[in-house]
Structure formats: C-alpha cells, structure tokens
Design a protein around this motif. Structure first.
Motif, PDB file in Angstrom:
ATOM      1  N   ALA A 338      35.644  -2.224 -52.307  1.00 10.75           N
ATOM      2  CA  ALA A 338      36.264  -2.004 -51.004  1.00 10.75           C
ATOM      3  C   ALA A 338      36.114  -3.245 -50.122  1.00 10.75           C
ATOM      4  N   GLY A 339      37.214  -3.628 -49.474  1.00  9.23           N
ATOM      5  CA  GLY A 339      37.197  -4.771 -48.583  1.00  9.23           C
ATOM      6  C   GLY A 339      37.458  -6.103 -49.260  1.00  9.23           C
ATOM      7  N   TRP A 340      37.568  -6.078 -50.571  1.00  4.36           N
ATOM      8  CA  TRP A 340      37.806  -7.301 -51.339  1.00  4.36           C
ATOM      9  C   TRP A 340      39.021  -7.100 -52.233  1.00  4.36           C
ATOM     10  N   SER A 341      39.900  -8.085 -52.262  1.00  2.53           N
ATOM     11  CA  SER A 341      40.945  -8.055 -53.284  1.00  2.53           C
ATOM     12  C   SER A 341      40.314  -8.474 -54.601  1.00  2.53           C
ATOM     13  N   PRO A 342      40.862  -8.044 -55.739  1.00  2.00           N
ATOM     14  CA  PRO A 342      40.309  -8.489 -57.018  1.00  2.00           C
ATOM     15  C   PRO A 342      40.256 -10.011 -57.149  1.00  2.00           C
ATOM     16  N   ALA A 343      41.265 -10.709 -56.637  1.00  2.09           N
ATOM     17  CA  ALA A 343      41.262 -12.172 -56.723  1.00  2.09           C
ATOM     18  C   ALA A 343      40.126 -12.761 -55.895  1.00  2.09           C
ATOM     19  N   ASP A 391      23.264 -12.497 -68.250  1.00  2.14           N
ATOM     20  CA  ASP A 391      24.673 -12.523 -67.851  1.00  2.14           C
ATOM     21  C   ASP A 391      25.010 -11.283 -67.029  1.00  2.14           C
ATOM     22  N   VAL A 392      24.579 -10.137 -67.529  1.00  2.08           N
ATOM     23  CA  VAL A 392      24.850  -8.870 -66.838  1.00  2.08           C
ATOM     24  C   VAL A 392      24.176  -8.861 -65.474  1.00  2.08           C
ATOM     25  N   SER A 393      22.921  -9.278 -65.417  1.00  2.00           N
ATOM     26  CA  SER A 393      22.178  -9.268 -64.155  1.00  2.00           C
ATOM     27  C   SER A 393      22.833 -10.176 -63.121  1.00  2.00           C
ATOM     28  N   ARG A 394      23.335 -11.321 -63.562  1.00  2.00           N
ATOM     29  CA  ARG A 394      23.963 -12.248 -62.616  1.00  2.00           C
ATOM     30  C   ARG A 394      25.226 -11.650 -62.015  1.00  2.00           C
ATOM     31  N   LEU A 395      26.044 -11.004 -62.847  1.00  2.00           N
ATOM     32  CA  LEU A 395      27.255 -10.374 -62.323  1.00  2.00           C
ATOM     33  C   LEU A 395      26.907  -9.252 -61.352  1.00  2.00           C
ATOM     34  N   VAL A 396      25.977  -8.382 -61.736  1.00  2.00           N
ATOM     35  CA  VAL A 396      25.610  -7.248 -60.876  1.00  2.00           C
ATOM     36  C   VAL A 396      25.091  -7.745 -59.537  1.00  2.00           C
ATOM     37  N   GLU A 397      24.226  -8.742 -59.545  1.00  3.13           N
ATOM     38  CA  GLU A 397      23.655  -9.258 -58.307  1.00  3.13           C
ATOM     39  C   GLU A 397      24.735  -9.887 -57.429  1.00  3.13           C
ATOM     40  N   ALA A 398      25.674 -10.605 -58.028  1.00  2.00           N
ATOM     41  CA  ALA A 398      26.740 -11.226 -57.248  1.00  2.00           C
ATOM     42  C   ALA A 398      27.634 -10.174 -56.609  1.00  2.00           C
ATOM     43  N   VAL A 399      27.985  -9.136 -57.339  1.00  2.00           N
ATOM     44  CA  VAL A 399      28.819  -8.063 -56.779  1.00  2.00           C
ATOM     45  C   VAL A 399      28.058  -7.341 -55.676  1.00  2.00           C
ATOM     46  N   ARG A 400      26.767  -7.125 -55.875  1.00  2.00           N
ATOM     47  CA  ARG A 400      25.970  -6.433 -54.856  1.00  2.00           C
ATOM     48  C   ARG A 400      25.921  -7.237 -53.558  1.00  2.00           C
ATOM     49  N   LYS A 401      25.814  -8.545 -53.679  1.00  2.00           N
ATOM     50  CA  LYS A 401      25.798  -9.389 -52.476  1.00  2.00           C
ATOM     51  C   LYS A 401      27.140  -9.315 -51.747  1.00  2.00           C
ATOM     52  N   CYS A 402      28.218  -9.278 -52.503  1.00  2.00           N
ATOM     53  CA  CYS A 402      29.520  -9.158 -51.876  1.00  2.00           C
ATOM     54  C   CYS A 402      29.648  -7.811 -51.159  1.00  2.00           C
ATOM     55  N   ALA A 403      29.131  -6.763 -51.767  1.00  2.00           N
ATOM     56  CA  ALA A 403      29.227  -5.428 -51.175  1.00  2.00           C
ATOM     57  C   ALA A 403      28.438  -5.290 -49.898  1.00  2.00           C
ATOM     58  N   THR A 404      27.353  -6.044 -49.777  1.00  2.00           N
ATOM     59  CA  THR A 404      26.506  -5.948 -48.586  1.00  2.00           C
ATOM     60  C   THR A 404      26.832  -7.026 -47.560  1.00  2.00           C
ATOM     61  N   GLY A 405      27.952  -7.720 -47.791  1.00  2.00           N
ATOM     62  CA  GLY A 405      28.416  -8.676 -46.797  1.00  2.00           C
ATOM     63  C   GLY A 405      27.846 -10.061 -46.936  1.00  2.00           C
ATOM     64  N   ARG A 406      27.076 -10.285 -47.998  1.00  2.00           N
ATOM     65  CA  ARG A 406      26.517 -11.605 -48.231  1.00  2.00           C
ATOM     66  C   ARG A 406      27.231 -12.260 -49.393  1.00  2.00           C
ATOM     67  N   GLY A 407      27.719 -13.457 -49.227  1.00  2.00           N
ATOM     68  CA  GLY A 407      28.318 -14.182 -50.331  1.00  2.00           C
ATOM     69  C   GLY A 407      27.265 -14.608 -51.320  1.00  2.00           C
ATOM     70  N   PRO A 408      27.630 -14.838 -52.573  1.00  2.00           N
ATOM     71  CA  PRO A 408      26.650 -15.216 -53.598  1.00  2.00           C
ATOM     72  C   PRO A 408      25.958 -16.534 -53.329  1.00  2.00           C
ATOM     73  N   GLY A 409      26.547 -17.344 -52.459  1.00  2.00           N
ATOM     74  CA  GLY A 409      25.868 -18.595 -52.126  1.00  2.00           C
ATOM     75  C   GLY A 409      24.795 -18.394 -51.081  1.00  2.00           C
TER      76      GLY A 409
END
Length: 409
Positions: A338-343, A391-409
């Motif tokens: 939610a709040g993010w386009s797939p791209a 690999d799995v942990s990195r993807l999950v953590e990056a998506v979680r940061k996006c969901a909570t309003g924090r970019g992965p950087g």
C-alpha cells in the motif's frame, strides 16, 4: 539428501557482486562450467555439421549431446523428440503453425488465464487464421489456481489443442497437468505444456506428466538463452508439416538454419551441473532426479521463510496462490504494498541490493483477471537453488522499511 548452498553459490561468478538475486523467474545466472563449455566451443574451432573433417563431427556430437541432456532432464524416453529454438515464444509460434495446419473452421482450442502470454498469443493467432474457436479457461480469482474441472468442462470432440502452464510465473500455482492431459487425451486433443517456470523447480517426469509437448527454457535452469520443445512420443513430430529447406529431415526440420553450437554445449553443461548438485552414483537421469529433489526441498524452505517474513508487513498483500501447499506451487511470491507502485517498490529493493521483478511478468491473462494489469502489476520475488537465507532476509527487511516509511538507505 541436500546440497551445500555456499559451495553451489561459489560456482556462479555473477553472485560475487553481493546482491540478492531473487529474479530467477525472469532468467537465472550461469555457473562457471556453463561459461567454460560455451567458450571452449569457440576456442576449439567452428564449422558446421555434415562434413568429413573432425570439427564437423565434433559439432554434430554437441547437438546429439544436448538432445540427450534435455531428454534426461525432463525424463523423456527418446532424445529424438527434443527440438531446439531460440526461445519458448519462438518455438511455440513454430508449433502453433505446424499444428494449426490441420485445424478446420469450427475446431476448438483451449487456453487459460493462468498462462504466460507466450502460451496464449501464438495459439490464439493460429486459431484465428484457421477459423478455429478459442475457449478460455478462467483461473479461480480467490485461490489463484486453475481447476482441472474448469478446463475439462471446455473439452469436447471438436477440441484439437489444450495449452496450459505447469507453473504460473506470476502466481506460482501449479495446475494438475496429469489430470488435464488425461482429459484432453480422452477427446483426442494435443496437450502443449509450458514448463518454463516448472522445469527449474521440479523433478520433471514427462511420461507421468502426460503432456504431448513440453517446452522449457535453458536460461531458467542456469543455461544459455536457448529453449527446447520435447515430445513425449517422437512420432508426434513425424506427422507435422513445417516449412524448411528440402535437405533438412527428421527432428531438425523444426530447427531453422545452423545450430547455435556454443549454446548447445552450454545446455548440456547446465544439465550436468544440475545432475551433480547432490553426490551419488547412477546414470545422469537418476542423478538429476536426486539432485532436483534436493533443489525442491531447498527452494521450498526459502520460499516458506519469505512468505513468513512478509506476512505481517503492514500494508502488504500477496497475489492469490500464496496459501496453496508447497507441493502445489513454485517458490515464487508476488505482492503489492500500500502506498507504493510496484515499480517504485522494485526501485527501492534495487537500492537495497535486491534484484526483484515488477509488472505483469507477461502473465497478462492472470493480471487482467486479478485487476492489476492497469496498475503496475506486482513485485515478484523468485527463489532459485543458489539463493540462501540472507537473500530472503535482505528482501524482507527492505520491504519492511518501505512499509514503515523508512527507505532502505
């Protein structure tokens, strides 16, 4: 028995960049042995088949070796049933033209919403030219599955072809191909099965699968960009008329022009790589079955961890199919946030060092049925044998940061 994933990863030079390569459904990386096989053909000298000199005999042997390798990979009884081509799309158009030559107005072909467009468009166009009727089997919108009874209910004495995927490259769900093929056989229809997303994630047994024709792409199972259609019974090919030059006979009638010898060497090397993942004795087919069983266990474990890690991410929704049992789905997870386009989300994953696909993955029928084709599709993460828990942990953590309003950087 399993395999040591760290040792396997060390065979893939591309993985040295440190990224999480979770885009294998769009194409996998290749091991060093495949790279060496391809380059060795160039180093050893090129020519063509049919001459008296040694190089020509060697190149002809490469073609025969590649046919035997693919037959072993999918459990086909006869390498003479293996036809090579540049892609599954090109080969499907080739076979659509050949099969449609026998269709008449009023004949019917059955296609499905679950399929990649490469197993829909060629047949639909061939049917239109022949005056045949296209009947589309809908997927179940809630479960993301293609029910056998839905396909079987469309079959009758006018059905000439059933084209169906063995695994959705968008939803991951796997139809009951043996049951669908059996139903098609009862009405005398040919079954053409898209195994592009199935072959890398299964112990393929073509006779048990029941498909008359099974298409697979080597670049989805760690080989070069080359594809093959495998006939369960090579005699089926004998009855098909295809355009080619007059001197060309046998299985080669379906293959236009000079064979891509380096790529064919890479195909055989990729199959040998798969056969050697799990140690043990036996002929190549036996070793492949053992190794691919280990691949399936490894990938299912990672896919389960990926699903578990994403399930409680705020605002994340999976596309249908994720709740299917592990044995009824490929290790592929598609989702939206939610709040993010797939791209946008795929772009953030890229910045976090994660390669993940986004869009409809050419599964237009499924995307349209689910109402996401016009809004960017979904983000797709696809697990392969060289992926690991990091690999799995990195993807999950990056998506979680996006969901909570924090970019992965």
């Amino acid at each position: 028995m399993g395999f040591e994933v760290a040792a396997v990863r060390a065979r893939f030079p591309a993985l040295a960049d440190g990224r999480a390569w979770l885009d294998g459904a769009a194409g996998t990386q290749v091991p060093e042995s495949v790279i060496d096989a391809v380059t060795d053909v160039y180093r050893s000298g090129l020519g063509n088949q049919g001459a008296a000199f040694a190089t020509s005999h060697r190149l002809g042997g490469l073609v025969a070796d590649a046919r035997r390798a693919v037959a072993d990979l999918v459990g086909a009884p006869d390498p003479a049933g293996v036809v090579f081509g540049p892609s599954t799309t090109a080969l499907t158009y080739r076979f659509a033209g050949a099969l449609a030559a026998g269709w008449r107005p009023g004949d019917e072909v059955v296609l499905t919403e679950l399929d990649h467009e490469a197993n829909v468009g060629p047949w639909a166009r061939a049917a239109e030219r022949a005056g045949a009727v296209v009947r589309m089997a809908p997927l179940d919108r809630l479960s993301g599955t293609l029910r056998t009874e839905t396909v079987a209910g469309l079959l009758n004495h006018r059905t000439r072809l059933v084209a169906v995927t063995a695994a959705s490259n968008l939803l991951g769900t796997m139809p009951d191909v043996p049951a669908i093929a059996a139903a098609a056989r009862e009405v005398g229809a040919v079954t053409y099965v898209d195994g592009a997303h199935h072959c890398p994630h299964a112990v393929v047994d073509l006779p048990a699968l029941g498909a008359d024709l099974y298409v697979t792409s080597a670049y989805k199972w760690y080989g070069p960009h080359l594809a093959a259609v495998v006939a369960r019974e090579p005699g089926l090919l004998d009855g098909l008329a295809v355009d080619n030059l007059r001197p060309v006979t046998g299985t080669a009638r379906f293959e236009l022009g000079t064979n891509p010898f380096p790529a064919l060497a890479g195909v055989a090397a990729a199959v040998d790589h798969l056969a050697g993942l799990v140690e043990g004795p036996g002929a190549r087919r036996e070793r492949l079955a053992r190794s691919m069983a280990g691949v399936v266990r490894h990938e299912r474990g990672l896919a389960g961890a990926l699903l578990a890690g994403l399930r409680d991410v705020p605002g994340l929704s999976f596309l249908p199919g994720w709740e299917e049992p592990a044995g009824r789905r490929a290790p592929t997870v598609s989702f939206r946030l939610a709040g993010w386009s797939p791209a946008e989300l795929a772009g953030e994953l890229d910045r976090a060092g994660v390669n993940a696909w986004h869009g409809t993955a050419y599964a237009l029928g499924a995307a349209e049925a689910l109402g996401i084709a016009g809004s960017g599709g979904a983000v797709r993460a696809s697990v392969n044998l060289y992926n690991d828990s990091s690999d799995v942990s990195r993807l999950v953590e990056a998506v979680r940061k996006c969901a909570t309003g924090r970019g992965p950087g």
